[in-house]
Design a protein around this motif. Structure first.
Motif, mmCIF file in Angstrom:
data_model
loop_
_atom_site.group_PDB
_atom_site.id
_atom_site.type_symbol
_atom_site.label_atom_id
_atom_site.label_comp_id
_atom_site.label_asym_id
_atom_site.label_seq_id
_atom_site.Cartn_x
_atom_site.Cartn_y
_atom_site.Cartn_z
ATOM 1 N N GLU A 19 75.698 -47.311 51.712
ATOM 2 C CA GLU A 19 74.010 -47.219 50.686
ATOM 3 C C GLU A 19 73.850 -49.156 51.360
ATOM 4 O O GLU A 19 74.536 -49.965 51.390
ATOM 5 C CB GLU A 19 74.659 -48.098 49.435
ATOM 6 C CG GLU A 19 74.692 -47.432 48.465
ATOM 7 C CD GLU A 19 74.953 -47.278 47.105
ATOM 8 O OE1 GLU A 19 73.734 -48.445 46.328
ATOM 9 O OE2 GLU A 19 76.331 -48.010 46.194
ATOM 10 N N ALA A 20 73.378 -48.627 52.537
ATOM 11 C CA ALA A 20 72.871 -49.956 53.882
ATOM 12 C C ALA A 20 71.835 -51.234 52.972
ATOM 13 O O ALA A 20 72.495 -51.992 53.466
ATOM 14 C CB ALA A 20 72.572 -49.764 54.992
ATOM 15 N N LEU A 21 70.865 -50.662 52.522
ATOM 16 C CA LEU A 21 70.325 -51.306 51.532
ATOM 17 C C LEU A 21 70.684 -51.108 50.231
ATOM 18 O O LEU A 21 70.314 -50.108 49.688
ATOM 19 C CB LEU A 21 69.092 -51.420 51.551
ATOM 20 C CG LEU A 21 68.139 -51.561 53.463
ATOM 21 C CD1 LEU A 21 66.648 -51.245 53.281
ATOM 22 C CD2 LEU A 21 68.857 -53.211 53.576
ATOM 23 N N ALA A 42 75.300 -56.575 57.193
ATOM 24 C CA ALA A 42 74.462 -57.102 55.723
ATOM 25 C C ALA A 42 72.963 -55.824 55.323
ATOM 26 O O ALA A 42 72.622 -55.867 53.616
ATOM 27 C CB ALA A 42 73.782 -58.297 55.710
ATOM 28 N N GLY A 43 72.923 -55.075 56.581
ATOM 29 C CA GLY A 43 71.522 -54.654 56.586
ATOM 30 C C GLY A 43 69.991 -55.658 57.085
ATOM 31 O O GLY A 43 69.431 -54.711 57.062
ATOM 32 N N LYS A 44 70.860 -56.170 57.787
ATOM 33 C CA LYS A 44 69.359 -56.935 58.379
ATOM 34 C C LYS A 44 68.747 -55.869 59.844
ATOM 35 O O LYS A 44 67.113 -55.447 59.087
ATOM 36 C CB LYS A 44 69.979 -57.996 59.903
ATOM 37 C CG LYS A 44 70.543 -58.300 58.401
ATOM 38 C CD LYS A 44 70.809 -60.091 59.612
ATOM 39 C CE LYS A 44 72.156 -59.732 60.386
ATOM 40 N NZ LYS A 44 72.999 -59.429 60.000
ATOM 41 N N SER A 45 69.879 -55.263 60.112
ATOM 42 C CA SER A 45 68.724 -53.718 60.511
ATOM 43 C C SER A 45 67.983 -53.058 60.266
ATOM 44 O O SER A 45 66.970 -52.316 60.921
ATOM 45 C CB SER A 45 69.392 -53.796 62.592
ATOM 46 O OG SER A 45 70.130 -54.901 62.720
ATOM 47 N N THR A 46 68.588 -52.281 59.431
ATOM 48 C CA THR A 46 68.908 -51.583 58.401
ATOM 49 C C THR A 46 67.136 -51.658 57.995
ATOM 50 O O THR A 46 65.998 -50.686 57.627
ATOM 51 C CB THR A 46 70.071 -51.000 57.945
ATOM 52 O OG1 THR A 46 70.680 -50.904 58.130
ATOM 53 C CG2 THR A 46 68.522 -49.667 56.695
HETATM 54 N N1 LIG Z 1 72.733 -44.906 61.150
HETATM 55 C C1 LIG Z 1 73.495 -45.075 60.025
HETATM 56 N N2 LIG Z 1 75.023 -44.061 59.405
HETATM 57 C C2 LIG Z 1 75.913 -44.403 59.024
HETATM 58 N N3 LIG Z 1 75.843 -46.011 58.314
HETATM 59 C C3 LIG Z 1 74.683 -46.840 58.966
HETATM 60 C C4 LIG Z 1 73.611 -46.444 59.667
HETATM 61 N N4 LIG Z 1 73.024 -47.748 60.165
HETATM 62 C C5 LIG Z 1 73.779 -48.684 59.295
HETATM 63 N N5 LIG Z 1 74.838 -48.330 58.461
HETATM 64 C C6 LIG Z 1 75.877 -49.167 57.952
HETATM 65 O O1 LIG Z 1 74.925 -50.101 56.861
HETATM 66 C C7 LIG Z 1 75.192 -50.951 56.764
HETATM 67 C C8 LIG Z 1 73.836 -52.434 56.996
HETATM 68 O O2 LIG Z 1 73.941 -52.690 58.199
HETATM 69 P P1 LIG Z 1 73.494 -52.660 59.613
HETATM 70 O O3 LIG Z 1 71.855 -52.175 58.674
HETATM 71 O O4 LIG Z 1 73.575 -52.402 61.255
HETATM 72 O O5 LIG Z 1 73.334 -54.383 59.128
HETATM 73 P P2 LIG Z 1 73.217 -55.953 59.858
HETATM 74 O O6 LIG Z 1 71.956 -55.871 60.862
HETATM 75 O O7 LIG Z 1 72.630 -56.864 58.856
HETATM 76 O O8 LIG Z 1 74.183 -55.888 60.800
HETATM 77 C C9 LIG Z 1 76.606 -50.539 57.368
HETATM 78 O O9 LIG Z 1 77.689 -51.064 56.909
HETATM 79 C C10 LIG Z 1 76.544 -50.239 58.644
HETATM 80 O O10 LIG Z 1 78.358 -49.664 58.954
#
Ligand SMILES: Nc1ncnc2c1ncn2[C@@H]1O[C@H](COP(=O)(O)OP(=O)(O)O)[C@@H](O)[C@H]1O
Ligand SMILES: [Mg+2]
Length: 254
Positions: A19-21, A42-46
C-alpha cells in the motif's frame, strides 16, 4: 491565501500487497510553491504519479479547479495543464535546447511543407530564446546539443519546458538532486519565476534548507498518508523533521 487549485482527497494506491498510499490527501494552490516532503518510501513519488496521470489511484478523489477529474494518462493530465519534471534530467541529449523545449509539440511550417512534416525550426528557436529569457535561463549556447551543456543548464531547460506548457500545475520530483550548489540555486530561481506566473508548483525535495527557502507551504507524507502541513513563514526545521519521523502528527488517521 489563494484558491485551492489541485485537491487530492483520501487517495489509496496498491501495488499488489504493497500500500504505497493509504488515504493520502494533498492540496496545491495557484501562485505558490508547495513542498511535498517525507522519508524514503513515504509515497511522494506515487502521489505525484497519481496526480500527473502516470499511475491511477486505487481509490480516492482528485479535484482540479473544484471539478472531479480522472487522469487516465500523462497526456490527459498535460491537456489539463499539468506537467512533471523528473529528477533524472529528462531531456533528449542529442537535440539543441529549442528542440528540447518543443519536444513532442513541434511547430510545423505553414502550408504544404508543414503538411509534409517540415518543422518551423526558426520559429521554435525564436520562441525558445524568448522563453529562456523570460524565465532567466541562461545557456552557454542555444546551438549545441543539450548533452554538451552542464547538468544545471540541462535541468533548467527541462524545468522551462514543463513551465512553458503548464497552465496550472508543475510537479518537480527532486529537480535539483543531481545538481551542484550553484546550479541548484539557478533552478530554484526558475522555480520562483514559475510560481510568480501564477502556476501551482509542487516541489519534492530532501533538502530541508531548500524547502525552507523556496516553499510557501509544506505538506508532509508519512507511510502513505499526509501527517502535517505548514505555512512557509512559521515553518521550523525541527517541526519538519518531527513530522517526517512520526514524532509530530497533526492529522490523525481517518
Ligand atoms: N511500482 C511499484 N511496485 C511496488 N511497490 C512500489 C512501486 N512504486 C512504489 N512502491 C512502494 O510504495 C512505497 C512508496 O514509494 P514511493 O512513492 O516511491 O515513495 P517516496 O517517493 O516517498 O520515496 C514504497 O514502499 C515503495 O517500495
Ligand atoms: Mg520518490
Amino acid at each position: 491565501m489563494s484558491e485551492i487549485l489541485l485537491d487530492a482527497v483520501d487517495l489509496t494506491k496498491h501495488y499488489g500487497s504493497v500500500e504505497a498510499l493509504r488515504g493520502a490527501s494533498f492540496q496545491a494552490r495557484a501562485g505558490e510553491v508547495t513542498a511535498l516532503i517525507g522519508d524514503n518510501g513515504a509515497g511522494k513519488s506515487t502521489l505525484v504519479k497519481c496526480l500527473s496521470g502516470a499511475e491511477q489511484p486505487t481509490s480516492g478523489k482528485i479535484l482540479l479547479d473544484g471539478k472531479d477529474v480522472r487522469f487516465d494518462s500523462p497526456t490527459t493530465a498535460r491537456r489539463m495543464g499539468i506537467e512533471t519534471v523528473y529528477q533524472d534530467l529528462a531531456v533528449a541529449p542529442e537535440l539543441d535546447p529549442a528542440a528540447n523545449l518543443f519536444l513532442g509539440r513541434e511547430i510545423h511550417r505553414k502550408g504544404i511543407l508543414g503538411k509534409l512534416g517540415m518543422l518551423d525550426k526558426a520559429e521554435m528557436r525564436r520562441q525558445a530564446i524568448e522563453e529562456f529569457q523570460r524565465l532567466g535561463v541562461t545557456l552557454q549556447s542555444t546551438d549545441v546539443p543539450i548533452g554538451s551543456l552542464s547538468g544545471g543548464q540541462r535541468q533548467s531547460v527541462a524545468v522551462a519546458r514543463s513551465v512553458v506548457w503548464a497552465s496550472k500545475v508543475v510537479f518537480m520530483d527532486e529537480p535539483t538532486a543531481a545538481l551542484g550548489v550553484v546550479q541548484r540555486e539557478r533552478v530554484l530561481d526558475v522555480i520562483k519565476k514559475v510560481r510568480d506566473k501564477g502556476i501551482a508548483v509542487v516541489l519534492i525535495s530532501h533538502n530541508m534548507p531548500e524547502v525552507l527557502s523556496v516553499a510557501d507551504r509544506v505538506e508532509v507524507l508519512r507511510l502513505g498518508k499526509r501527517v502535517a502541513r505548514f505555512t512557509g513563514s512559521d515553518t521550523k526545521l525541527e517541526d519538519l523533521v518531527a513530522a517526517m519521523t512520526g514524532a509530530l502528527v497533526q492529522e490523525e488517521a481517518a
